[in-house]
Enzyme design. Structure first.
Site, mmCIF file in Angstrom:
data_model
loop_
_atom_site.group_PDB
_atom_site.id
_atom_site.type_symbol
_atom_site.label_atom_id
_atom_site.label_comp_id
_atom_site.label_asym_id
_atom_site.label_seq_id
_atom_site.Cartn_x
_atom_site.Cartn_y
_atom_site.Cartn_z
ATOM 1 N N ASP A 113 0.838 -1.202 0.000
ATOM 2 C CA ASP A 113 0.000 0.000 0.000
ATOM 3 C C ASP A 113 0.876 1.256 0.000
ATOM 4 O OD1 ASP A 113 -2.443 -1.283 0.029
ATOM 5 O OD2 ASP A 113 -2.774 -1.058 2.183
ATOM 6 N N LYS A 134 -6.161 7.569 -6.469
ATOM 7 C CA LYS A 134 -6.037 9.033 -6.348
ATOM 8 C C LYS A 134 -5.117 9.414 -5.180
ATOM 9 C CE LYS A 134 -10.476 10.288 -8.378
ATOM 10 N NZ LYS A 134 -11.719 11.083 -8.251
ATOM 11 N N ARG A 181 -0.800 -0.613 -8.850
ATOM 12 C CA ARG A 181 -2.133 -0.085 -8.538
ATOM 13 C C ARG A 181 -2.072 1.442 -8.615
ATOM 14 N NH1 ARG A 181 -3.675 -0.858 -2.553
ATOM 15 N NH2 ARG A 181 -3.901 -3.033 -3.154
ATOM 16 N N THR A 228 -10.263 2.756 -8.461
ATOM 17 C CA THR A 228 -11.119 3.937 -8.313
ATOM 18 C C THR A 228 -12.580 3.529 -8.374
ATOM 19 O OG1 THR A 228 -11.617 6.140 -9.209
ATOM 20 C CG2 THR A 228 -11.070 4.440 -10.822
ATOM 21 N N HIS A 229 -13.428 4.382 -7.762
ATOM 22 C CA HIS A 229 -14.886 4.194 -7.895
ATOM 23 C C HIS A 229 -15.459 5.221 -8.841
ATOM 24 C CE1 HIS A 229 -13.506 3.149 -3.800
ATOM 25 N NE2 HIS A 229 -14.078 2.010 -4.132
ATOM 26 N N ARG A 283 -12.584 6.707 4.736
ATOM 27 C CA ARG A 283 -13.697 6.551 3.772
ATOM 28 C C ARG A 283 -14.716 7.671 3.968
ATOM 29 N NH1 ARG A 283 -10.094 3.472 3.058
ATOM 30 N NH2 ARG A 283 -9.655 5.244 1.767
HETATM 31 C C1 LIG Z 1 -8.562 -0.938 -4.161
HETATM 32 C C2 LIG Z 1 -8.115 0.373 -3.597
HETATM 33 C C3 LIG Z 1 -6.904 0.452 -2.959
HETATM 34 C C4 LIG Z 1 -6.459 1.662 -2.458
HETATM 35 N N1 LIG Z 1 -5.204 1.744 -1.900
HETATM 36 C C5 LIG Z 1 -4.745 2.955 -1.508
HETATM 37 C C6 LIG Z 1 -3.402 3.119 -1.042
HETATM 38 O O1 LIG Z 1 -2.624 2.149 -0.967
HETATM 39 N N2 LIG Z 1 -3.004 4.347 -0.662
HETATM 40 C C7 LIG Z 1 -3.826 5.452 -0.731
HETATM 41 O O2 LIG Z 1 -3.392 6.570 -0.409
HETATM 42 N N3 LIG Z 1 -5.107 5.313 -1.158
HETATM 43 C C8 LIG Z 1 -5.581 4.114 -1.534
HETATM 44 N N4 LIG Z 1 -6.867 3.996 -1.984
HETATM 45 C C9 LIG Z 1 -7.832 5.132 -1.787
HETATM 46 C C10 LIG Z 1 -7.798 6.086 -2.961
HETATM 47 O O3 LIG Z 1 -6.578 6.761 -2.984
HETATM 48 C C11 LIG Z 1 -8.941 7.106 -2.869
HETATM 49 O O4 LIG Z 1 -8.768 7.850 -1.720
HETATM 50 C C12 LIG Z 1 -10.321 6.491 -2.876
HETATM 51 O O5 LIG Z 1 -10.402 5.397 -3.728
HETATM 52 C C13 LIG Z 1 -11.367 7.527 -3.333
HETATM 53 O O6 LIG Z 1 -11.100 7.959 -4.647
HETATM 54 P P1 LIG Z 1 -11.937 7.474 -5.923
HETATM 55 O O7 LIG Z 1 -10.966 7.367 -7.051
HETATM 56 O O8 LIG Z 1 -12.631 6.213 -5.626
HETATM 57 O O9 LIG Z 1 -12.946 8.613 -6.269
HETATM 58 P P2 LIG Z 1 -13.628 9.786 -5.421
HETATM 59 O O10 LIG Z 1 -12.858 11.039 -5.745
HETATM 60 O O11 LIG Z 1 -13.824 9.415 -3.997
HETATM 61 O O12 LIG Z 1 -15.032 9.843 -6.114
HETATM 62 C C14 LIG Z 1 -15.169 10.314 -7.448
HETATM 63 C C15 LIG Z 1 -16.573 10.068 -7.922
HETATM 64 O O13 LIG Z 1 -16.800 8.645 -7.963
HETATM 65 C C16 LIG Z 1 -18.139 8.363 -7.595
HETATM 66 N N5 LIG Z 1 -18.139 7.529 -6.381
HETATM 67 C C17 LIG Z 1 -17.111 7.345 -5.532
HETATM 68 N N6 LIG Z 1 -17.452 6.501 -4.548
HETATM 69 C C18 LIG Z 1 -18.730 6.158 -4.771
HETATM 70 C C19 LIG Z 1 -19.662 5.328 -4.089
HETATM 71 N N7 LIG Z 1 -19.322 4.648 -2.981
HETATM 72 N N8 LIG Z 1 -20.912 5.207 -4.600
HETATM 73 C C20 LIG Z 1 -21.262 5.874 -5.729
HETATM 74 N N9 LIG Z 1 -20.420 6.680 -6.416
HETATM 75 C C21 LIG Z 1 -19.175 6.817 -5.941
HETATM 76 C C22 LIG Z 1 -18.817 9.709 -7.397
HETATM 77 O O14 LIG Z 1 -19.373 10.103 -8.625
HETATM 78 C C23 LIG Z 1 -17.657 10.603 -7.032
HETATM 79 O O15 LIG Z 1 -17.910 11.958 -7.276
HETATM 80 C C24 LIG Z 1 -7.301 2.804 -2.549
HETATM 81 C C25 LIG Z 1 -8.527 2.723 -3.213
HETATM 82 C C26 LIG Z 1 -8.937 1.539 -3.739
HETATM 83 C C27 LIG Z 1 -10.251 1.496 -4.474
#
Ligand SMILES: Cc1cc2nc3c(=O)[nH]c(=O)nc-3n(C[C@H](O)[C@H](O)[C@H](O)COP(=O)(O)OP(=O)(O)OC[C@H]3O[C@@H](n4cnc5c(N)ncnc54)[C@H](O)[C@@H]3O)c2cc1C
Length: 306
Positions: free
Chosen positions: A132, A185, A182, A224-225, A287
């Site tokens: 991570d 953001k 991986r 990403t989501h 989260r």
């Molecule tokens: C598998 C995985 C591993 C990760 N590992 C790390 C790591 O090692 N280090 C680290 O710093 N971070 C890690 N992260 C966290 C990551 O850096 C982000 O902070 C986190 O994923 C939120 O960013 P996002 O890209 O999902 O989009 P966001 O900026 O949170 O969301 C963008 C848009 O996506 C949509 N969306 C997002 N979530 C949802 C939801 N639950 N339901 C509906 N729509 C939604 C919405 O339209 C939103 O406006 C990880 C994330 C994932 C998925």
């Protein structure tokens, strides 16, 4: 502002103890965390695997303050990997490890040795480890340790955070044959000097990094989501002629479950990041900082939706 306050609270162990004992927070946590122990983690992993999803398991540990804590984390992962193997859950399940939990802040060499032991257990179990990414002060050390681990265990995965200004360069370095990367953001409160802080700038950086990884020789893991970034990733995979087994999507447990199912049904590899352990408070607050409405909605017992 609210995000910084929540992220500061995520690092408070006193507040953590208080909130972790409240039943409302336990109810919310159960939607995003598998449970307290390896048995709960295995049961949740089994359900995901039965749904055709891949898994990466993360053990949520408290702050690693002593060498003893670091050893305990190493032992937890070694036990987990043995249990995954016995349960027939590898190679569908791999593990995600934070070097800080293996003692990186106490002694880098010690954390490398512990990580090496976890990689050995993963190889024995027929699966891999992903390191991570944590706050930017650890990035150089983490990438150096990754490079050393890959000499013996080349499938060890890296995580790069698109919000860091340095990450395009790191993507170029790591987009090599066999390299699992991986791209996310980034989840920590970082200063402007090292990170983009505007959401659009972070998204643009994510796309530039995605282009480098998708056009390179490695194995991109798109974490990403964000629907726009997922659509762009699907487009780039077509553009760079990658087959479905040459990249994967990753999402967090309990987040956008319908989208996870849709991507898997259309032939993509989808890996779910599955945390377990008693120390879920900091994870849950991160989260909450990202998406307050989703987390609070689950707290009100509204049915699970993607
Ligand atoms: C598998 C995985 C591993 C990760 N590992 C790390 C790591 O090692 N280090 C680290 O710093 N971070 C890690 N992260 C966290 C990551 O850096 C982000 O902070 C986190 O994923 C939120 O960013 P996002 O890209 O999902 O989009 P966001 O900026 O949170 O969301 C963008 C848009 O996506 C949509 N969306 C997002 N979530 C949802 C939801 N639950 N339901 C509906 N729509 C939604 C919405 O339209 C939103 O406006 C990880 C994330 C994932 C998925």
């Amino acid at each position: 502002m609210l995000r910084s306050v929540i992220l500061a609270a995520a690092d408070s162990s006193r507040l953590g103890r208080l909130v972790s004992s409240a039943s409302l927070s336990k109810n919310v946590a159960s939607r995003f965390v598998a449970g307290d122990d390896v048995d709960a983690a295995l049961a949740a992993a089994r359900e995901l695997a039965d749904d055709g999803l891949s898994i990466t398991l993360d053990h949520l540990a408290s702050d690693t303050a002593t060498a003893e804590d670091a050893r305990a984390t190493r032992d937890e992962y070694v036990t987990l990997l043995g249990r995954l193997r016995t349960a027939g859950l590898t190679p569908a399940a791999e593990v995600s490890v934070k070097l800080s939990a293996l003692g990186q802040r106490l002694d880098e060499k010690l954390s490398y040795e512990h990580a090496l032991a976890v990689c050995a257990a993963a190889a024995e179990a027929g699966t891999s480890v992903t390191l991570d990414a944590e706050d930017h002060t650890t990035t150089d050390s983490t990438l150096e340790i990754l490079s050393d681990l890959r000499k013996e265990y080349p499938s060890t995965g890296a995580v790069l955070q698109a919000y860091l200004r340095r990450t395009e360069g790191d993507c170029r370095e790591l987009a090599t044959a066999g390299s699992r990367v991986r791209l996310c953001k980034g989840a920590y409160a970082e200063p402007e000097s090292v990170a983009f802080t505007d959401a659009l700038d972070i998204d643009k950086s994510f796309v530039r990094c995605l282009n480098i990884l998708m056009s390179g020789e490695g194995y991109p893991m798109v974490a990403t989501h964000d629907p726009r970034l997922i659509a762009i990733a699907e487009d780039r995979a077509r553009w760079f002629d990658r087959s479905a087994d040459e990249y994967e999507f990753q999402m967090l447990y309990g987040m956008r479950t319908e989208e996870q199912a849709r991507l898997a049904a259309s032939g993509n590899i989808v890996r779910v990041y599955l945390p377990y352990g008693t120390e879920w408070y900091g994870y849950l607050l991160r989260r909450l900082a990202e998406r307050p409405t989703t987390v609070v909605r689950f707290g009100r017992r509204i049915p699970k939706k993607g």
